[in-house]
Write a protein that holds these residues in place. Structure first.
Motif, PDB file in Angstrom:
ATOM      1  N   TYR A   1     -68.233 -46.921  12.918  1.00  0.00           N
ATOM      2  CA  TYR A   1     -68.901 -46.977  11.617  1.00  0.00           C
ATOM      3  C   TYR A   1     -67.947 -47.212  10.446  1.00  0.00           C
ATOM      4  CZ  TYR A   1     -73.325 -45.585  13.694  1.00  0.00           C
ATOM      5  OH  TYR A   1     -74.484 -45.545  14.437  1.00  0.00           O
ATOM      6  N   GLN A   2     -66.663 -47.285  10.741  1.00  0.00           N
ATOM      7  CA  GLN A   2     -65.672 -47.606   9.695  1.00  0.00           C
ATOM      8  C   GLN A   2     -65.788 -46.675   8.488  1.00  0.00           C
ATOM      9  OE1 GLN A   2     -63.396 -50.492  10.104  1.00  0.00           O
ATOM     10  NE2 GLN A   2     -64.141 -50.090  12.171  1.00  0.00           N
ATOM     11  N   VAL A   3     -65.955 -45.380   8.744  1.00  0.00           N
ATOM     12  CA  VAL A   3     -66.095 -44.406   7.671  1.00  0.00           C
ATOM     13  C   VAL A   3     -64.823 -44.403   6.819  1.00  0.00           C
ATOM     14  CG1 VAL A   3     -66.357 -41.941   7.146  1.00  0.00           C
ATOM     15  CG2 VAL A   3     -67.731 -42.995   8.951  1.00  0.00           C
ATOM     16  N   LYS A   4     -65.016 -44.489   5.515  1.00  0.00           N
ATOM     17  CA  LYS A   4     -63.912 -44.738   4.587  1.00  0.00           C
ATOM     18  C   LYS A   4     -62.814 -43.682   4.646  1.00  0.00           C
ATOM     19  CE  LYS A   4     -62.948 -45.777  -0.275  1.00  0.00           C
ATOM     20  NZ  LYS A   4     -63.533 -45.939  -1.635  1.00  0.00           N
ATOM     21  N   TYR A   5     -63.185 -42.388   4.570  1.00  0.00           N
ATOM     22  CA  TYR A   5     -62.141 -41.360   4.506  1.00  0.00           C
ATOM     23  C   TYR A   5     -61.314 -41.310   5.793  1.00  0.00           C
ATOM     24  CZ  TYR A   5     -64.405 -37.653   7.348  1.00  0.00           C
ATOM     25  OH  TYR A   5     -64.935 -36.897   8.362  1.00  0.00           O
ATOM     26  N   LEU A   6     -61.931 -41.669   6.915  1.00  0.00           N
ATOM     27  CA  LEU A   6     -61.210 -41.678   8.190  1.00  0.00           C
ATOM     28  C   LEU A   6     -60.296 -42.889   8.312  1.00  0.00           C
ATOM     29  CD1 LEU A   6     -64.093 -40.463  10.538  1.00  0.00           C
ATOM     30  CD2 LEU A   6     -62.072 -39.159   9.814  1.00  0.00           C
TER      31      LEU A   6
END
Length: 437
Positions: free
Chosen positions: A219-224
């Motif tokens: 999901y390409q989560v920003k904070y990760l």
């Protein structure tokens, strides 16, 4: 001399005839008692799972007399025209014609006459805790028994009734198994009064590691994505003030968020936490433990009065990543920053152990059998030859816990279907059932 020889010959013939009669009698007795005919047990799995066959090969068995009440090894004892499930509790007769999707769904038709199956169920789908596998199981159960499955207009979560696809006036919902945040009043508004809650939890460290890789890569989560890839998990754990600051995230106290914990609570407020956990325990029929998934499912089967065919599964939504080992200092730090999740896991693990500690030895026998059954189903479903061939069946013998049933290549496709495509198929089914555009 000739007369004496004739007598000896006659005695020998009589001896062999009597021997054959005894053998035929034993064979008939075994058939009547166990439904076994000329079957050789070669291994534990072979004695449980028969070799795969084409559905045409069972046609002769299907022609048994209606007076023969004993189950066959793999054939539904009900009339082929009897498509209604043998249910009496929480089940309304289907008011619409069986949809094409339902027709294709033939999962593990069983011959065991079970009444009072629990069919009004809310499942709290906890992120990265094996919940997609359980969701898939509930979706298939709903299709098999012509139930109304709660669905959102879009996406795969539901947090308000405004996003729920409507149903025909006078009908009610049966199954809820979407991502959401637990709220008793919200759940009460979705289902009939006699519904039951079930949930699942996972060991917090392994859940966090799985979630971190999954949400970063898929999901390409920003904070990760902002966490350096080198020593990814170590950085996330050691520097939460830099990379994972909020109390609830995809990698911090996720289970607590899903179970309805408040961000206003202090993680050190043991009294408030214990009070809420006790409330959850009173509101949930059963909370499964992912690390004990087979034990959990067998126990759940008995609670819901389901069949073994109803709880078959294939593992879904797995995301492979490199193994990670945290040192004791890092483990202690994670426990402090995600203490809500550890509180939930330890609480329901204790409840789980208390529930199964008092069960009879028969329970553990069934768990052992179920583990072998799942291995056999997995082997069958992952064989490309079985998926390509029409009418290929895995035939399962009767046991003291269930009668015979079979698994088809079509069932394998449903069991392995990913969440979003499955939900989309259910939406199409829902539109047909309730005349929606």
């Amino acid at each position: 001399m000739l007369q004496k020889a004739n007598k000896q010959l006659l005695c020998k013939i009589t001896f062999w005839v009597n021997g054959l009669c005894v053998l035929f009698f034993i064979n008939a007795l075994m058939t009547d008692m166990f439904g076994v005919r000329n079957t050789i047990s070669r291994s534990t799995t072979d004695s449980m799972l028969l070799s795969t066959t084409n559905s045409n090969s069972s046609s002769a068995t299907n022609k048994r007399s209606a007076k023969d009440s004993k189950p066959s090894l793999a054939v539904d004892a009900r009339s082929p025209t009897d498509t209604k499930p043998s249910l009496t509790k929480n089940v309304r007769a289907p008011t619409d014609a069986q949809s094409p999707t339902d027709t294709k769904h033939s999962l593990a038709t069983d011959t065991f006459s079970r009444r009072n199956k629990t069919t009004h169920i809310a499942f709290l789908k906890v992120h990265k805790a094996g919940s997609t596998t359980i969701q898939n199981m509930l979706f298939r159960f709903g299709m098999k028994h012509h139930l109304n499955i709660i669905l959102p207009f879009s996406n795969n979560q539901l947090k308000t009734k405004a996003k729920e696809m409507p149903i025909t006036a006078g009908q009610h919902n049966d199954i809820f198994a979407l991502h959401t945040t637990y709220n008793k009043d919200f759940f009460d508004s979705l289902l009939p009064a006699d519904y039951v809650n079930i949930g699942i939890v996972r060991e917090p460290l392994s859940r966090m590691i799985s979630a971190a890789y999954y949400h970063r890569d898929v999901y390409q989560v920003k904070y990760l994505r902002q966490v350096p890839r080198a020593n990814f998990i170590h950085n996330l754990v050691n520097y939460p003030e830099k990379y994972d600051r909020v109390i609830f995230s995809q990698t911090r106290n996720t289970m607590a968020r899903d179970f309805g914990f408040s961000a206003k609570w202090e993680q050190t407020d043991e009294k408030t936490i214990k009070k809420y956990l006790d409330e959850l325990n009173s509101q949930f029929l059963f909370v499964m433990i992912m690390e004990k998934i087979d034990e959990s499912l067998v126990f759940l089967r008995r609670l819901l009065n389901w069949s073994l065919a109803d709880i078959l599964y294939l593992k879904t939504n797995e995301h492979k990543h490199a193994p990670v080992i945290l040192n004791k200092t890092e483990q202690a730090k994670l426990r402090r920053t995600s203490s809500f999740d550890f509180d939930i896991y330890e609480y329901f693990t204790k409840i789980f152990n208390e529930k199964i500690n008092g069960v009879s030895p028969d329970f553990w026998e069934e768990v052992t059998y179920f583990k072998e059954l799942i291995q056999g189903v997995s082997k069958f479903c992952h064989d490309p030859k079985n998926l390509e061939a029409e009418g290929k069946l895995l035939e399962v013998k009767p046991t003291k816990w269930d009668n015979s049933f079979h698994v088809s290549s079509s069932d394998c496709k449903w069991m392995s279907m990913k969440e979003l495509p499955f939900i989309e198929k259910l939406r199409n089914r829902h539109r047909r059932r309730h005349n929606l555009k």
